[in-house]
Design a protein around this motif. Structure first.
Motif, mmCIF file in Angstrom:
data_model
loop_
_atom_site.group_PDB
_atom_site.id
_atom_site.type_symbol
_atom_site.label_atom_id
_atom_site.label_comp_id
_atom_site.label_asym_id
_atom_site.label_seq_id
_atom_site.Cartn_x
_atom_site.Cartn_y
_atom_site.Cartn_z
ATOM 1 N N ASN A 17 0.923 -1.080 0.333
ATOM 2 C CA ASN A 17 0.063 0.144 0.143
ATOM 3 C C ASN A 17 1.097 1.069 -0.015
ATOM 4 N N ARG A 18 1.869 1.316 0.892
ATOM 5 C CA ARG A 18 2.774 2.339 0.904
ATOM 6 C C ARG A 18 3.550 2.623 -0.740
ATOM 7 N N THR A 19 4.030 1.323 -1.217
ATOM 8 C CA THR A 19 4.630 1.373 -2.554
ATOM 9 C C THR A 19 3.638 2.103 -3.443
ATOM 10 N N SER A 146 13.606 -11.399 -6.516
ATOM 11 C CA SER A 146 13.618 -10.584 -5.204
ATOM 12 C C SER A 146 13.329 -9.292 -5.122
ATOM 13 N N LEU A 147 12.313 -8.744 -4.579
ATOM 14 C CA LEU A 147 11.984 -7.311 -4.396
ATOM 15 C C LEU A 147 12.789 -6.923 -3.120
ATOM 16 N N GLU A 148 13.341 -5.744 -3.349
ATOM 17 C CA GLU A 148 14.222 -5.054 -2.146
ATOM 18 C C GLU A 148 13.278 -3.767 -1.884
ATOM 19 N N VAL A 149 13.426 -3.412 -0.451
ATOM 20 C CA VAL A 149 12.820 -2.375 0.100
ATOM 21 C C VAL A 149 14.111 -1.107 -0.046
ATOM 22 N N VAL A 150 13.790 -0.375 -1.074
ATOM 23 C CA VAL A 150 14.680 0.909 -1.592
ATOM 24 C C VAL A 150 14.698 2.145 -0.862
ATOM 25 N N PHE A 151 13.272 2.238 -0.092
ATOM 26 C CA PHE A 151 13.252 3.596 0.377
ATOM 27 C C PHE A 151 12.423 3.009 1.729
ATOM 28 N N PRO A 152 12.384 3.597 3.197
ATOM 29 C CA PRO A 152 11.588 3.036 4.162
ATOM 30 C C PRO A 152 10.023 2.747 3.637
ATOM 31 N N GLY A 153 9.613 1.259 3.614
ATOM 32 C CA GLY A 153 8.488 0.962 3.184
ATOM 33 C C GLY A 153 8.146 0.966 1.825
ATOM 34 N N ILE A 154 9.107 0.976 0.768
ATOM 35 C CA ILE A 154 8.781 1.319 -0.478
ATOM 36 C C ILE A 154 9.601 -0.051 -1.152
ATOM 37 N N LEU A 155 8.922 -0.869 -2.009
ATOM 38 C CA LEU A 155 9.539 -1.811 -2.747
ATOM 39 C C LEU A 155 9.899 -1.377 -4.208
ATOM 40 N N ASN A 156 10.964 -1.961 -4.688
ATOM 41 C CA ASN A 156 11.677 -1.874 -6.118
ATOM 42 C C ASN A 156 10.563 -2.210 -7.109
ATOM 43 N N LEU A 157 9.543 -2.116 -6.804
ATOM 44 C CA LEU A 157 8.546 -2.871 -7.856
ATOM 45 C C LEU A 157 8.671 -2.283 -9.453
ATOM 46 N N VAL A 158 8.583 -1.178 -9.605
ATOM 47 C CA VAL A 158 9.022 -0.556 -10.715
ATOM 48 C C VAL A 158 10.094 -1.126 -11.513
ATOM 49 N N GLU A 159 11.162 -1.158 -10.950
ATOM 50 C CA GLU A 159 12.465 -1.670 -11.380
ATOM 51 C C GLU A 159 12.395 -2.978 -11.981
ATOM 52 N N VAL A 160 11.450 -3.666 -11.185
ATOM 53 C CA VAL A 160 11.421 -5.268 -11.480
ATOM 54 C C VAL A 160 10.364 -5.296 -12.660
ATOM 55 N N LEU A 161 9.272 -4.522 -12.597
ATOM 56 C CA LEU A 161 8.376 -4.460 -13.755
ATOM 57 C C LEU A 161 9.167 -4.259 -14.965
ATOM 58 N N ASP A 162 9.950 -3.096 -15.039
ATOM 59 C CA ASP A 162 10.943 -2.594 -16.242
ATOM 60 C C ASP A 162 11.504 -3.984 -16.848
ATOM 61 N N LYS A 163 11.950 -4.830 -16.077
ATOM 62 C CA LYS A 163 12.603 -5.958 -16.508
ATOM 63 C C LYS A 163 11.746 -6.934 -17.313
ATOM 64 N N ILE A 164 10.403 -7.279 -16.533
ATOM 65 C CA ILE A 164 9.483 -8.119 -17.000
ATOM 66 C C ILE A 164 8.605 -7.777 -18.160
ATOM 67 N N LEU A 165 8.212 -6.469 -17.886
ATOM 68 C CA LEU A 165 7.016 -5.870 -18.868
ATOM 69 C C LEU A 165 7.874 -5.559 -20.128
#
Length: 165
Positions: A17-19, A146-165
């Protein structure tokens, strides 16, 4: 004393939710949580209602990133494996439908014992479901993302989606 079972998944969902809020507020990626279809039967007080669930929910989250639609579910486990029975049959059916229609769907799973998040593709999980009732952490850690917490409570989801999508 806190009921651990009733709070299982709260840390993972709060992190998602924070992400989602962080990404949406910056117009980077839209992620929304699906609301449960509930009919309110009666209002008990200002913070409590009695309601009836009208239908099974599909997958909790949906989003759009760079014009690509996706859906995902969030799970959390204290186990050293992902027990597939925590995923409801109608959720597996939704994953199958989405996958057959070329829509990317996935699970974000938090392993609290290892303090690690993983993005697990829906197709991959469907294949594992056919073979076993659970997937050990060591397999997920080797074969999933693996997803990493890159900022307090925020996952690097976009970085991963860039590689997948």
């Amino acid at each position: 004393m806190t009921n651990i079972k009733s709070n299982l998944g709260m840390y993972a969902e709060e992190t998602i939710n924070r992400t989602a809020t962080f990404l949406s507020s910056r117009n980077i990626c839209l992620i929304e949580k699906r609301e449960l279809p509930i009919k309110i039967i009666k209002k008990v007080d200002s913070t409590t209602i009695v309601g009836k669930l009208l239908a099974k929910s599909y997958i909790d989250y949906f989003g759009v990133y760079k014009g690509k639609y996706f859906e995902f579910e969030v799970k959390q486990t204290i186990e050293e494996k992902l027990k597939l029975d925590i995923i409801k049959q109608h959720q597996f059916e939704r994953i199958k439908f989405l996958s057959e229609n070329n829509i990317f769907c996935f699970f974000v799973v938090y392993f609290s014992k290892y303090e690690k998040f993983y993005l697990i593709p829906g197709k991959w999980l469907l294949e594992k479901k056919e073979k076993a009732g659970s997937v050990p952490y060591e397999i997920i850690s080797k074969e999933c993302i693996s997803l990493e917490v890159v900022f307090p409570g925020i996952l690097n989801l976009v970085e991963v989606l860039d590689k997948i999508l």
